[in-house]
Design a protein around this motif. Structure first.
Motif, PDB file in Angstrom:
ATOM      1  N   ARG A 131      39.032 -90.119  -6.714  1.00  0.00           N
ATOM      2  CA  ARG A 131      39.564 -90.622  -5.508  1.00  0.00           C
ATOM      3  C   ARG A 131      40.017 -89.254  -4.528  1.00  0.00           C
ATOM      4  N   ARG A 132      40.600 -88.177  -4.948  1.00  0.00           N
ATOM      5  CA  ARG A 132      40.760 -87.158  -4.098  1.00  0.00           C
ATOM      6  C   ARG A 132      39.562 -86.644  -3.454  1.00  0.00           C
ATOM      7  N   ALA A 133      38.465 -86.495  -4.250  1.00  0.00           N
ATOM      8  CA  ALA A 133      37.126 -86.076  -3.817  1.00  0.00           C
ATOM      9  C   ALA A 133      36.643 -86.933  -2.677  1.00  0.00           C
ATOM     10  N   ILE A 134      36.793 -88.199  -2.884  1.00  0.00           N
ATOM     11  CA  ILE A 134      36.191 -89.271  -1.870  1.00  0.00           C
ATOM     12  C   ILE A 134      36.857 -89.098  -0.698  1.00  0.00           C
ATOM     13  N   TYR A 135      38.489 -88.896  -0.600  1.00  0.00           N
ATOM     14  CA  TYR A 135      39.262 -89.035   0.470  1.00  0.00           C
ATOM     15  C   TYR A 135      39.119 -87.645   1.394  1.00  0.00           C
ATOM     16  N   ARG A 136      38.735 -86.708   0.469  1.00  0.00           N
ATOM     17  CA  ARG A 136      38.660 -85.247   0.991  1.00  0.00           C
ATOM     18  C   ARG A 136      37.217 -85.317   1.951  1.00  0.00           C
ATOM     19  N   SER A 137      36.044 -86.004   1.130  1.00  0.00           N
ATOM     20  CA  SER A 137      34.771 -86.221   1.819  1.00  0.00           C
ATOM     21  C   SER A 137      34.869 -87.137   3.069  1.00  0.00           C
ATOM     22  N   LEU A 138      35.801 -87.936   3.261  1.00  0.00           N
ATOM     23  CA  LEU A 138      35.806 -88.852   4.397  1.00  0.00           C
ATOM     24  C   LEU A 138      36.404 -87.846   5.613  1.00  0.00           C
ATOM     25  N   PHE A 139      37.198 -86.865   5.405  1.00  0.00           N
ATOM     26  CA  PHE A 139      37.718 -86.111   6.591  1.00  0.00           C
ATOM     27  C   PHE A 139      36.383 -85.329   7.185  1.00  0.00           C
ATOM     28  N   ALA A 140      35.359 -85.191   6.327  1.00  0.00           N
ATOM     29  CA  ALA A 140      34.033 -84.366   6.916  1.00  0.00           C
ATOM     30  C   ALA A 140      33.441 -85.263   8.226  1.00  0.00           C
ATOM     31  N   GLU A 141      33.143 -86.606   7.573  1.00  0.00           N
ATOM     32  CA  GLU A 141      32.675 -87.751   8.508  1.00  0.00           C
ATOM     33  C   GLU A 141      32.686 -88.943   7.880  1.00  0.00           C
ATOM     34  N   PRO A 142      32.762 -89.797   8.670  1.00  0.00           N
ATOM     35  CA  PRO A 142      32.809 -91.412   8.073  1.00  0.00           C
ATOM     36  C   PRO A 142      31.264 -91.520   7.226  1.00  0.00           C
ATOM     37  N   ARG A 143      31.655 -92.137   6.076  1.00  0.00           N
ATOM     38  CA  ARG A 143      30.471 -92.317   5.149  1.00  0.00           C
ATOM     39  C   ARG A 143      30.285 -93.887   4.453  1.00  0.00           C
ATOM     40  N   THR A 144      29.191 -94.230   4.424  1.00  0.00           N
ATOM     41  CA  THR A 144      28.746 -95.493   3.488  1.00  0.00           C
ATOM     42  C   THR A 144      29.365 -95.151   1.844  1.00  0.00           C
ATOM     43  N   THR A 145      29.294 -96.318   1.305  1.00  0.00           N
ATOM     44  CA  THR A 145      29.407 -95.803  -0.231  1.00  0.00           C
ATOM     45  C   THR A 145      28.227 -95.185  -0.718  1.00  0.00           C
ATOM     46  N   SER A 146      27.415 -95.547  -0.487  1.00  0.00           N
ATOM     47  CA  SER A 146      26.277 -94.628  -0.947  1.00  0.00           C
ATOM     48  C   SER A 146      26.218 -93.148  -0.653  1.00  0.00           C
ATOM     49  N   GLU A 147      26.521 -93.107   0.511  1.00  0.00           N
ATOM     50  CA  GLU A 147      26.858 -91.673   0.987  1.00  0.00           C
ATOM     51  C   GLU A 147      27.878 -90.866   0.348  1.00  0.00           C
ATOM     52  N   LEU A 148      29.104 -91.762   0.061  1.00  0.00           N
ATOM     53  CA  LEU A 148      30.281 -90.986  -0.677  1.00  0.00           C
ATOM     54  C   LEU A 148      29.646 -90.682  -2.000  1.00  0.00           C
ATOM     55  N   ALA A 149      29.057 -91.459  -2.604  1.00  0.00           N
ATOM     56  CA  ALA A 149      28.381 -91.153  -4.287  1.00  0.00           C
ATOM     57  C   ALA A 149      27.730 -90.011  -4.096  1.00  0.00           C
ATOM     58  N   GLU A 150      26.844 -89.809  -3.180  1.00  0.00           N
ATOM     59  CA  GLU A 150      25.950 -88.642  -2.977  1.00  0.00           C
ATOM     60  C   GLU A 150      26.942 -87.326  -2.641  1.00  0.00           C
ATOM     61  N   ALA A 151      28.065 -87.696  -1.943  1.00  0.00           N
ATOM     62  CA  ALA A 151      28.875 -86.320  -1.513  1.00  0.00           C
ATOM     63  C   ALA A 151      29.650 -85.788  -2.577  1.00  0.00           C
ATOM     64  N   VAL A 152      29.979 -86.859  -3.411  1.00  0.00           N
ATOM     65  CA  VAL A 152      30.937 -86.558  -4.443  1.00  0.00           C
ATOM     66  C   VAL A 152      30.356 -86.339  -5.975  1.00  0.00           C
ATOM     67  N   ASP A 153      29.098 -86.690  -5.865  1.00  0.00           N
ATOM     68  CA  ASP A 153      28.138 -86.365  -7.263  1.00  0.00           C
ATOM     69  C   ASP A 153      28.629 -87.469  -7.943  1.00  0.00           C
ATOM     70  N   THR A 154      28.739 -88.725  -7.871  1.00  0.00           N
ATOM     71  CA  THR A 154      28.864 -89.635  -8.915  1.00  0.00           C
ATOM     72  C   THR A 154      28.099 -90.971  -8.497  1.00  0.00           C
ATOM     73  N   SER A 155      28.277 -91.970  -9.378  1.00  0.00           N
ATOM     74  CA  SER A 155      27.699 -93.256  -9.148  1.00  0.00           C
ATOM     75  C   SER A 155      28.277 -94.149  -8.139  1.00  0.00           C
ATOM     76  N   LEU A 156      27.243 -94.958  -7.367  1.00  0.00           N
ATOM     77  CA  LEU A 156      27.709 -96.069  -6.373  1.00  0.00           C
ATOM     78  C   LEU A 156      28.826 -96.753  -6.931  1.00  0.00           C
ATOM     79  N   GLN A 157      28.827 -97.231  -8.317  1.00  0.00           N
ATOM     80  CA  GLN A 157      29.786 -97.847  -8.945  1.00  0.00           C
ATOM     81  C   GLN A 157      31.003 -97.551  -9.146  1.00  0.00           C
TER      82      GLN A 157
END
Length: 151
Positions: free
Chosen positions: A41-67
């Motif tokens: 969750r912290r990785a997802i939160y930090r990732s969103l400060f770089a730019e707004p993202r979709t769920t699939s972009e978040l999965a790629e950015a934090v190296d985890t699954s879409l689910q």
């Protein structure tokens, strides 16, 4: 990498200049701290400060699954840390939510008696952050702030 359709769509939101000031003892603070407890969750939160993202972009950015990302988004939304700011469409026509951090600066105060002083002292700073945020949005900078204040 984002598709051409996503790159052309507007994916920003105006900053909100109202600070969210919480005492460490508040129930809302517990919700926020609980929401940020897992590393993902912290990785997802930090990732969103770089730019707004979709769920699939978040999965790629934090190296985890879409689910896994979908599982972690709800507690972050419930805590008011992130919000859905837009909807984009994939090349296949599927709707995808775009997430960003909530625009409010977040301030945690350790002493409840200090809350009024902190609120008064932050008014000029928060107004300055709103101006900085608007400029940051224009150049895709970091318009959000998270501040921790403890006596």
């Amino acid at each position: 990498m984002a598709s051409l359709i996503e790159q052309l769509q507007e994916r920003t939101k105006d900053p909100d200049e109202t600070a969210r000031i919480l005492a460490v003892q508040d129930e809302d603070t517990d919700t926020i701290l609980d929401a940020l407890a897992p590393d993902t969750r912290r990785a997802i939160y930090r990732s969103l400060f770089a730019e707004p993202r979709t769920t699939s972009e978040l999965a790629e950015a934090v190296d985890t699954s879409l689910q896994n990302v979908q599982y972690h988004l709800e507690p972050l939304e419930d805590a008011g840390l992130i919000e859905e700011i837009d909807t984009v469409y994939s090349e296949k026509g599927a709707e995808m939510a775009v997430y960003a951090p909530a625009a409010d600066p977040l301030v945690l105060v350790g002493d409840t008696q200090a809350l009024p002083r902190v609120e008064r002292s932050l008014r000029p700073v928060v107004s300055g952050l709103a101006v900085r945020g608007a400029v940051g949005l224009a150049v895709r900078g970091l318009p959000h702030a998270v501040v921790t204040v403890c006596p």
